[in-house]
Design a protein around this motif. Structure first.
Motif, short mmCIF file in Angstrom:
data_model
loop_
_atom_site.label_atom_id
_atom_site.label_comp_id
_atom_site.label_asym_id
_atom_site.label_seq_id
_atom_site.Cartn_x
_atom_site.Cartn_y
_atom_site.Cartn_z
N MET A 198 91.10 -19.84 49.16
CA MET A 198 91.25 -19.27 47.77
C MET A 198 91.23 -20.52 46.75
N LEU A 199 92.02 -21.33 47.26
CA LEU A 199 92.33 -22.58 46.30
C LEU A 199 92.36 -23.75 47.22
N GLN A 200 91.34 -24.70 46.78
CA GLN A 200 91.26 -26.07 47.41
C GLN A 200 91.31 -27.15 46.62
N ILE A 201 92.55 -27.82 46.69
CA ILE A 201 92.76 -29.12 45.89
C ILE A 201 92.17 -30.46 46.68
N ARG A 202 91.14 -31.25 45.99
CA ARG A 202 90.77 -32.63 46.89
C ARG A 202 91.07 -33.61 46.09
N ASP A 203 91.93 -34.62 46.60
CA ASP A 203 92.00 -35.78 46.15
C ASP A 203 92.32 -35.82 44.80
N LEU A 204 93.38 -35.18 44.09
CA LEU A 204 93.63 -34.85 42.75
C LEU A 204 94.29 -36.08 42.31
N HIS A 205 94.02 -36.59 41.03
CA HIS A 205 94.76 -37.69 40.52
C HIS A 205 95.23 -37.27 39.03
N THR A 206 96.37 -37.25 38.54
CA THR A 206 96.83 -36.84 37.37
C THR A 206 97.85 -38.01 36.84
N PHE A 207 97.62 -38.14 35.46
CA PHE A 207 98.25 -39.20 34.68
C PHE A 207 98.91 -38.51 33.40
N TYR A 208 100.11 -39.16 33.36
CA TYR A 208 100.67 -39.18 31.99
C TYR A 208 100.66 -40.36 31.13
N GLY A 263 95.54 -26.02 33.99
CA GLY A 263 94.73 -26.72 32.71
C GLY A 263 95.75 -27.42 31.85
N LEU A 264 97.09 -27.34 31.98
CA LEU A 264 97.89 -27.67 30.83
C LEU A 264 97.79 -29.35 30.86
N THR A 265 97.84 -30.03 32.14
CA THR A 265 97.67 -31.33 32.19
C THR A 265 96.39 -31.66 33.15
N PRO A 266 95.20 -31.82 32.56
CA PRO A 266 94.09 -31.82 33.36
C PRO A 266 93.91 -33.17 34.35
N ALA A 267 93.56 -33.08 35.43
CA ALA A 267 93.29 -34.29 36.37
C ALA A 267 92.50 -34.96 35.74
N ARG A 268 92.57 -36.17 36.17
CA ARG A 268 91.61 -37.33 35.77
C ARG A 268 90.41 -37.58 36.79
N ALA A 269 90.95 -37.28 38.09
CA ALA A 269 89.89 -37.40 39.10
C ALA A 269 90.38 -36.38 40.11
N GLY A 270 89.22 -36.00 41.04
CA GLY A 270 89.43 -35.04 42.12
C GLY A 270 88.96 -33.74 41.67
N GLN A 271 89.17 -32.66 42.41
CA GLN A 271 88.66 -31.45 42.37
C GLN A 271 89.42 -30.46 42.77
N ILE A 272 89.47 -29.37 41.75
CA ILE A 272 90.40 -28.14 42.08
C ILE A 272 89.35 -26.77 42.19
N LEU A 273 89.07 -26.13 43.45
CA LEU A 273 88.14 -25.16 43.51
C LEU A 273 88.94 -24.02 43.76
N GLY A 298 85.90 -21.02 45.12
CA GLY A 298 84.64 -21.86 45.21
C GLY A 298 84.22 -22.48 44.15
N ALA A 299 84.82 -22.14 42.91
CA ALA A 299 84.26 -22.52 41.69
C ALA A 299 85.08 -23.75 41.25
N ASP A 300 84.48 -24.69 40.44
CA ASP A 300 85.31 -26.01 39.90
C ASP A 300 86.08 -25.62 38.71
N ILE A 301 87.26 -25.65 38.77
CA ILE A 301 88.12 -25.34 37.57
C ILE A 301 88.88 -26.40 37.06
N THR A 302 88.64 -27.65 37.68
CA THR A 302 89.35 -28.69 37.41
C THR A 302 89.46 -29.28 36.04
N ARG A 303 88.35 -28.88 35.19
CA ARG A 303 88.43 -29.25 33.68
C ARG A 303 88.26 -28.16 32.85
#
Ligand SMILES: Nc1ncnc2c1ncn2[C@@H]1O[C@H](COP(=O)(O)OP(=O)(O)OP(=O)(O)O)[C@@H](O)[C@H]1O
Ligand SMILES: [Mg+2]
Length: 243
Positions: free
Chosen positions: A1-11, A49-59, A62-67
């Motif tokens: 259902m949810l796949q998170i791949r190599d996610l990088h998030t910054f403040y 989506g409140l603090t979007p990741a700068r790199a990596g992927q959230i599926l 199967g749909a890319d919702i990262t941004r």
């Protein structure tokens, strides 16, 4: 259902999520554990989506919702019960729920069967205490009632996937047990749950899978029994006293 791949998030310059990879299976309760400040809430914020990741992927399915912006993610029926509840203190219980009902997206016909439909009546039947308190303002509720309201507010969005960020924080044991009942009920009704907790002993009684985060990375993933049998994980990563 949810796949998170190599996610990088910054403040700003602060690199908080440093390559998070994990998944949540459909219909499961998945626990995300870890001590304070490791990045659990940041991951929740990136998911919705409140603090979007700068790199990596959230599926998601199967749909890319990262941004995607938060309202588009909400429309996919991903719900968040935020840490600290975040209900409107000056509005009544009924008004808090009415706002969530108004923001709800109409259900796509092909997805209606996927999970339970929550309307006001049904939410109040699951949380009778909120019915009794429906005319009370948010700031007149106890911590437990506020948590029920925060969960109820997320449910009226008819989530197929619900993220609960530290739902037991600050609650008395009887209310912690009540949160446990709610999570079991959601699972029984087919809702997938990501349960974020510092209270590992509580979360592992509910979870099908457990991930442990440390310094912005997932450092342990297993079934809950394996995790609980691992003394090093328990003491070093979860802060559970050695028995
Ligand atoms: N808005 C922000 N701006 C800058 N830094 C932040 C912000 N929010 C959190 N942080 C920092 O990011 C790191 C991760 O915080 P986060 O809230 O994700 O941790 P957590 O695992 O949820 O902790 P807790 O269990 O206490 O809720 C911490 O070092 C925190 O100080
Ligand atoms: Mg947090």
């Amino acid at each position: 259902m949810l796949q998170i791949r190599d996610l990088h998030t910054f403040y700003g310059e602060s690199h908080v999520l440093q390559g998070v990879s994990m998944g949540v299976e459909k219909g499961s309760v998945t626990a995300l554990l870890g001590r304070n400040g490791v990045g659990k809430t940041t991951l929740c914020r990136s998911l919705v989506g409140l603090t979007p990741a700068r790199a990596g992927q959230i599926l998601f399915d199967g749909a890319d919702i990262t941004r995607l912006p938060p309202h588009r993610i909400h429309a996919l029926r991903i719900g968040l019960v935020p840490q600290g509840r975040r209900i409107f203190p000056s509005l009544t219980v009924r008004e808090n729920l009415a706002i969530a009902l108004r923001l709800r997206e109409p259900l796509r016909r092909d997805r209606q069967a996927e999970s339970t439909q929550w309307d006001l009546q049904r939410v109040l039947s699951v949380f009778p205490r909120l019915g009794e308190r429906s005319g009370n303002r948010g700031d007149e509720l106890s911590g437990g009632e506020q948590q029920m309201l925060a969960v109820a507010r997320a449910l009226v969005g008819n989530p197929v996937f619900l993220v609960l960020d530290e739902p037991t924080e600050g609650l008395a044991p009887a209310l912690v047990a009540e949160v446990g009942q709610i999570v079991r009920r959601l699972k029984a009704e087919g809702t997938s749950v990501l349960l974020v907790e510092q209270n590992a002993a509580f979360a592992i009684t509910l979870a099908d899978h457990a991930h442990v985060m440390s310094k912005g990375r997932i450092v342990h993933s297993s079934d809950p029994a394996t995790l609980w049998a691992d003394d090093d994980v328990k003491t070093q990563l979860l802060g559970v006293p050695r028995t």
